[in-house]
Design an enzyme around this catalytic site. Structure first.
Site, PDB file in Angstrom:
ATOM      1  N   HIS D  14       0.859  -1.191   0.000  1.00 42.37           N
ATOM      2  CA  HIS D  14       0.000   0.000   0.000  1.00 42.37           C
ATOM      3  C   HIS D  14       0.895   1.241   0.000  1.00 42.37           C
ATOM      4  O   HIS D  14       2.110   1.158   0.114  1.00 42.37           O
ATOM      5  CB  HIS D  14      -0.927   0.007   1.221  1.00 42.37           C
ATOM      6  CG  HIS D  14      -0.251   0.218   2.537  1.00 42.37           C
ATOM      7  ND1 HIS D  14      -0.940   0.488   3.706  1.00 42.37           N
ATOM      8  CD2 HIS D  14       1.066   0.202   2.887  1.00 42.37           C
ATOM      9  CE1 HIS D  14      -0.082   0.628   4.689  1.00 42.37           C
ATOM     10  NE2 HIS D  14       1.123   0.460   4.237  1.00 42.37           N
ATOM     11  N   CYS D  33       5.754   6.605   3.881  1.00 44.23           N
ATOM     12  CA  CYS D  33       4.588   5.857   3.391  1.00 44.23           C
ATOM     13  C   CYS D  33       3.989   6.504   2.147  1.00 44.23           C
ATOM     14  O   CYS D  33       3.085   5.939   1.530  1.00 44.23           O
ATOM     15  CB  CYS D  33       3.523   5.761   4.472  1.00 44.23           C
ATOM     16  SG  CYS D  33       4.101   4.864   5.916  1.00 44.23           S
ATOM     17  N   HIS D  39       4.900  -0.038  -0.589  1.00 49.46           N
ATOM     18  CA  HIS D  39       5.762  -0.890   0.242  1.00 49.46           C
ATOM     19  C   HIS D  39       4.797  -1.863   0.912  1.00 49.46           C
ATOM     20  O   HIS D  39       3.578  -1.734   0.751  1.00 49.46           O
ATOM     21  CB  HIS D  39       6.521  -0.048   1.271  1.00 49.46           C
ATOM     22  CG  HIS D  39       5.614   0.595   2.256  1.00 49.46           C
ATOM     23  ND1 HIS D  39       4.945   1.764   1.975  1.00 49.46           N
ATOM     24  CD2 HIS D  39       5.191   0.215   3.492  1.00 49.46           C
ATOM     25  CE1 HIS D  39       4.178   2.098   2.998  1.00 49.46           C
ATOM     26  NE2 HIS D  39       4.299   1.169   3.932  1.00 49.46           N
ATOM     27  N   HIS D  41       3.578  -5.146   3.899  1.00 44.94           N
ATOM     28  CA  HIS D  41       3.547  -5.671   5.266  1.00 44.94           C
ATOM     29  C   HIS D  41       3.028  -7.107   5.273  1.00 44.94           C
ATOM     30  O   HIS D  41       2.252  -7.496   4.403  1.00 44.94           O
ATOM     31  CB  HIS D  41       2.624  -4.816   6.144  1.00 44.94           C
ATOM     32  CG  HIS D  41       3.046  -3.395   6.271  1.00 44.94           C
ATOM     33  ND1 HIS D  41       4.150  -3.022   6.997  1.00 44.94           N
ATOM     34  CD2 HIS D  41       2.547  -2.251   5.753  1.00 44.94           C
ATOM     35  CE1 HIS D  41       4.297  -1.705   6.927  1.00 44.94           C
ATOM     36  NE2 HIS D  41       3.352  -1.205   6.170  1.00 44.94           N
ATOM     37  N   ASP D  79      -4.976 -10.620   0.155  1.00 44.00           N
ATOM     38  CA  ASP D  79      -3.660 -11.256   0.182  1.00 44.00           C
ATOM     39  C   ASP D  79      -2.936 -11.154  -1.162  1.00 44.00           C
ATOM     40  O   ASP D  79      -3.525 -11.438  -2.217  1.00 44.00           O
ATOM     41  CB  ASP D  79      -3.803 -12.734   0.563  1.00 44.00           C
ATOM     42  CG  ASP D  79      -2.453 -13.368   0.838  1.00 44.00           C
ATOM     43  OD1 ASP D  79      -1.577 -12.695   1.408  1.00 44.00           O
ATOM     44  OD2 ASP D  79      -2.275 -14.543   0.467  1.00 44.00           O
ATOM     45  N   HIS D  80      -1.684 -10.748  -1.107  1.00 38.28           N
ATOM     46  CA  HIS D  80      -0.850 -10.598  -2.298  1.00 38.28           C
ATOM     47  C   HIS D  80      -1.413  -9.547  -3.258  1.00 38.28           C
ATOM     48  O   HIS D  80      -1.326  -9.689  -4.478  1.00 38.28           O
ATOM     49  CB  HIS D  80      -0.625 -11.947  -3.004  1.00 38.28           C
ATOM     50  CG  HIS D  80       0.417 -12.782  -2.316  1.00 38.28           C
ATOM     51  ND1 HIS D  80       0.256 -13.275  -1.063  1.00 38.28           N
ATOM     52  CD2 HIS D  80       1.663 -13.170  -2.700  1.00 38.28           C
ATOM     53  CE1 HIS D  80       1.331 -13.956  -0.708  1.00 38.28           C
ATOM     54  NE2 HIS D  80       2.210 -13.908  -1.671  1.00 38.28           N
ATOM     55  N   GLU D 124      -0.360  -4.064  11.643  1.00 38.17           N
ATOM     56  CA  GLU D 124       0.418  -3.714  10.456  1.00 38.17           C
ATOM     57  C   GLU D 124       1.853  -4.211  10.619  1.00 38.17           C
ATOM     58  O   GLU D 124       2.485  -4.703   9.682  1.00 38.17           O
ATOM     59  CB  GLU D 124       0.414  -2.209  10.244  1.00 38.17           C
ATOM     60  CG  GLU D 124       1.095  -1.790   8.968  1.00 38.17           C
ATOM     61  CD  GLU D 124       1.167  -0.286   8.811  1.00 38.17           C
ATOM     62  OE1 GLU D 124       0.244   0.285   8.230  1.00 38.17           O
ATOM     63  OE2 GLU D 124       2.161   0.319   9.265  1.00 38.17           O
TER      64      GLU D 124
END
Lengths: 136, 136, 136, 136, 136, 136
Positions: D14, D33, D39, D41, D79-80, D124
């Site tokens: 994100h 950010c 980037h 998490h 996810d991903h 996070e």
């Protein structure tokens, strides 16, 4: 209304002793923690604030400001210190995890602006922690 | 040949100071750790032994005996202590994680019978640890 | 008013089976947990008590007494046991994490003196846990 | 009344940017950010449901069904993924941890049948998490 | 001879794609990781150095210098970055955990003075990690 | 040459008993683990393979294949089982952590193709683990 929690760590030493107790009482009640040379812990602190999400930033609190307040009001005061000798609250009060949680609340609560302090959690070890919500 | 590792924890305080350094050198080299009042940690110790598996018990080492040796030789000596003041090795040596790992090896190695000591690992914090294998 | 939590661990085995269900229902509802030979877990227990801080000790509860009650009422009964066969509550009740949390509450609540039981949390695995607050 | 929590993980990327802010405001408020490449998490999600224990199964909720709902409504979507580009809620909203927790609540709440959604927690990083209880 | 390990974390995003593979091969070999928008991780880095303990400081390495080298050579380059687009090594190489560990070794090894680099470990998730010892 | 490690978990029960020992020997040597009803653990398995990095994929091993082998050869056999009664190796051998690590090595080693098995680590609890490298 969301609740955001930030963790931080500090290392400090302490010992437990009540000058109004007899030596025998201090030994019985506080056990190994009564050693006046002190011993130490890697404390973990969790600070939880609550509030509405600002629709412009998506934040309940500016994380950088929260970090600054935690550093200035708490970590700079407690980290790498002997609590009984160097932290004002504990010159006259026993630095138990209970009293640490209350002292940290009292240090943070007046300094937080945008969001409201909800909970202070202090881990003395991974197996022992105390929560304080500001309740009398 | 298998390697068995048992973890244990102890809480202690320490500070870093070399009397042969100037005050300025002590401050520069040791930073916050130079505070003579001491500060503390929840240390985690990992002791690894190696040996053949005894076909009768399925054990490489009697865990109860390993636990007893670790308690008697290490934890009873270090737990809830101010290392610089109360532990013989550190009256004259700086209690860094490096020196702690070596001292623990030297305490354990002669006392282990059935299995051979392979490694001593000491975590000062979750983010910093030292391994010693008895290598000169 | 502070909340203090102490963690402990125990290892036990169990299986899930309701004699009033058909074999097919037991298999469908309980899956791999229906194996009558049992399987096991390293359970983690968190016991939270709440109360005022005693100004003489700085404690909300005498930790040694809390530890003794947890050992005697809970850990000595559950640790290294096959819950379905050896623990009275589970001779007639399915030892799910939900029922374990309730049973532990019922064992601890009448035995705690100074402080009030607030929450029992039981982790079956690091990814699954149940909280019980004594609510009907 | 018991509360059951199931954890799951997802990996996503994100970045934070508000098109109504100036470039300078975006940089100041969001710092690193704000990098538009994104980037990522390893997020940890905790979903807590509450309800009475079904005496026949010993369950407050059928864990398999809870897992299926979490997978279908949340993990398969997040996810991903690059949240800002691929997840509907975040095409127009900043994917902060606060907004993620609310979006996950809104995805799960209407799909849970037997038990009631109590809390969504999103980590996070191990040091930062947000709780949402559905409170306006 | 002791081995000292320091951990650090960084958050980054990446995706897996080999332009010499067909689309079908990329999809089959890399699965969800082939999404060109990228996804992310909280990476954990462990850097291990080895050497003799300096008897004056008790240190195998000056921790402040180790931290500075790790920040400057690795974390400032990787943290909050899309590895495929912003990190030189990965403009032409696939940013798998294996290649990340090797790249970090190559960045750190020439910059470490006092102590010798022994191992670089990179966790992509808590359940997957790679070790590199500089072996050809 | 890199080393890649993948973790997985399984839950099983076991007990320790040698029919050639007297009842008194079994009780003394195995303590609480001698309870014939069994007790259980959440075991954590770490499988480490080593090899060169394939320049086309950036992988030392195809993670999907490694996962499939671990599931088929180890987890499907051990998970949710009473080891002494349901797993061939432990019908005649005591299911200690040492013997588990060796048995898992023997199951995996012949099935791994591309990469070479380097180490099997088994955690019985977070505080006790065994490593096996295939050494005689």
């Amino acid at each position: 209304m969301v609740y955001l929690t930030r963790k931080a760590e500090f290392s400090a030493s302490h010992y437990y002793h009540n000058p109004q107790f007899t030596a025998e009482e201090n030994a019985r009640i506080f056990g190994k923690c009564n050693n006046p040379n002190g011993h130490g812990h890697n404390y973990t602190l969790e600070v939880t604030v609550k509030g509405a999400v600002d629709p412009r930033s998506g934040f309940v609190v500016d994380l950088k400001k929260l970090k600054d307040v935690m550093n200035r009001e708490v970590l700079d005061v407690l980290d790498h210190r002997f609590l009984n000798k160097e932290v004002p609250e504990f010159l006259t009060q026993i630095p138990t995890t209970e009293n640490l949680a209350i002292a940290i609340w009292q240090r943070l609560e007046p300094k937080l602006k945008a969001a409201q302090l909800h909970r202070v959690r202090v881990y003395e070890t991974p197996d022992l922690f105390v929560d304080f919500y500001g309740e009398a």
